[in-house]
Enzyme design. Sequence first.
Site, PDB file in Angstrom:
ATOM      1  N   ASP A  18       0.854  -1.189   0.000  1.00 34.67           N
ATOM      2  CA  ASP A  18       0.000   0.000   0.000  1.00 34.67           C
ATOM      3  C   ASP A  18       0.894   1.246   0.000  1.00 34.67           C
ATOM      4  O   ASP A  18       2.090   1.169   0.300  1.00 34.67           O
ATOM      5  CB  ASP A  18      -0.899  -0.045   1.238  1.00 34.67           C
ATOM      6  CG  ASP A  18      -1.774   1.179   1.377  1.00 34.67           C
ATOM      7  OD1 ASP A  18      -2.486   1.503   0.415  1.00 34.67           O
ATOM      8  OD2 ASP A  18      -1.744   1.806   2.449  1.00 34.67           O
ATOM      9  N   ASP A  20      -0.248   5.234   0.859  1.00 31.59           N
ATOM     10  CA  ASP A  20      -0.506   6.203   1.930  1.00 31.59           C
ATOM     11  C   ASP A  20      -0.583   5.506   3.286  1.00 31.59           C
ATOM     12  O   ASP A  20      -1.361   4.564   3.465  1.00 31.59           O
ATOM     13  CB  ASP A  20      -1.828   6.937   1.688  1.00 31.59           C
ATOM     14  CG  ASP A  20      -1.816   7.763   0.423  1.00 31.59           C
ATOM     15  OD1 ASP A  20      -0.830   8.486   0.209  1.00 31.59           O
ATOM     16  OD2 ASP A  20      -2.782   7.684  -0.356  1.00 31.59           O
ATOM     17  N   ASP A 188      -1.695  -0.647   6.033  1.00 31.18           N
ATOM     18  CA  ASP A 188      -1.748   0.048   7.327  1.00 31.18           C
ATOM     19  C   ASP A 188      -3.145   0.085   7.920  1.00 31.18           C
ATOM     20  O   ASP A 188      -3.334   0.693   8.975  1.00 31.18           O
ATOM     21  CB  ASP A 188      -1.231   1.482   7.171  1.00 31.18           C
ATOM     22  CG  ASP A 188      -2.169   2.339   6.335  1.00 31.18           C
ATOM     23  OD1 ASP A 188      -2.545   1.903   5.229  1.00 31.18           O
ATOM     24  OD2 ASP A 188      -2.538   3.440   6.783  1.00 31.18           O
TER      25      ASP A 188
END
Length: 241
Positions: A18, A20, A188
């Site tokens: 991922d 961001d 995240d």
Amino acid sequence: MLNSLGSNHTPLDAAIIDLDGTMVDTLGDFAEALNRMLRDLALPALAAARIEPMVGKGSEHLLRSVLQHVLGQAGQAPTAVEVEALYPRAWERYQHHYLAINGQYARLYPGVAEGLQALKGAGLRLACLTNKPTAFALPLLRAKGLDGFFEHVFGGDAFERKKPDPLPLLKTCAALGTAPARTLMVGDSSNDAQAARAAGCPVVLTTYGYNHGQPVTAVDADGWVDSLMQLVPASVAEDIQ
């Protein structure tokens, strides 16, 4: 971490990372672009801390969440019609400002470049999969010197659906030519974990980043790391230092 995953799962061939909140802390970019957009619309500014829980489900969701919140500050919840009436102009101004400042208010999390290099050193093929629009993701990766690590970069507009739907992970695995069970998802948030579980990919989450204001260690995952460097065996990490 890869060793421990290997003891419980099929050996890994690739990793999907991922963007961001996993590789780059982009909250500063979001806050700057959104507040410039709000100023253009003669709406009040919004603090970065208030924006953070809205991050992670794509720019369209972020923009609608911001408009909903700002319009509701007067005390009466805005209707969907009111939000949608502003959305086209807000989206145009947000794109304009985000592309102008992309990466300027963002920073790499510690150990990201070293972790990616170590993952490649461990023999894994890498792809970046983000809900961020592709036109935002590619310049950001270039600006932070990360674009050369990935065989593929897919944004939130690359497929018909976004994470937490499993489709983007399955399509990314197909592009890599790897089986989901042999492809690690590194993210995240619960979006990444839910998508990975549904796609049949093992998943590890970072303890930093954006998880909609909720503790990430409460999310169903195969492990958690404080740095991407913790994903690789110590012997591989030592070779790149």
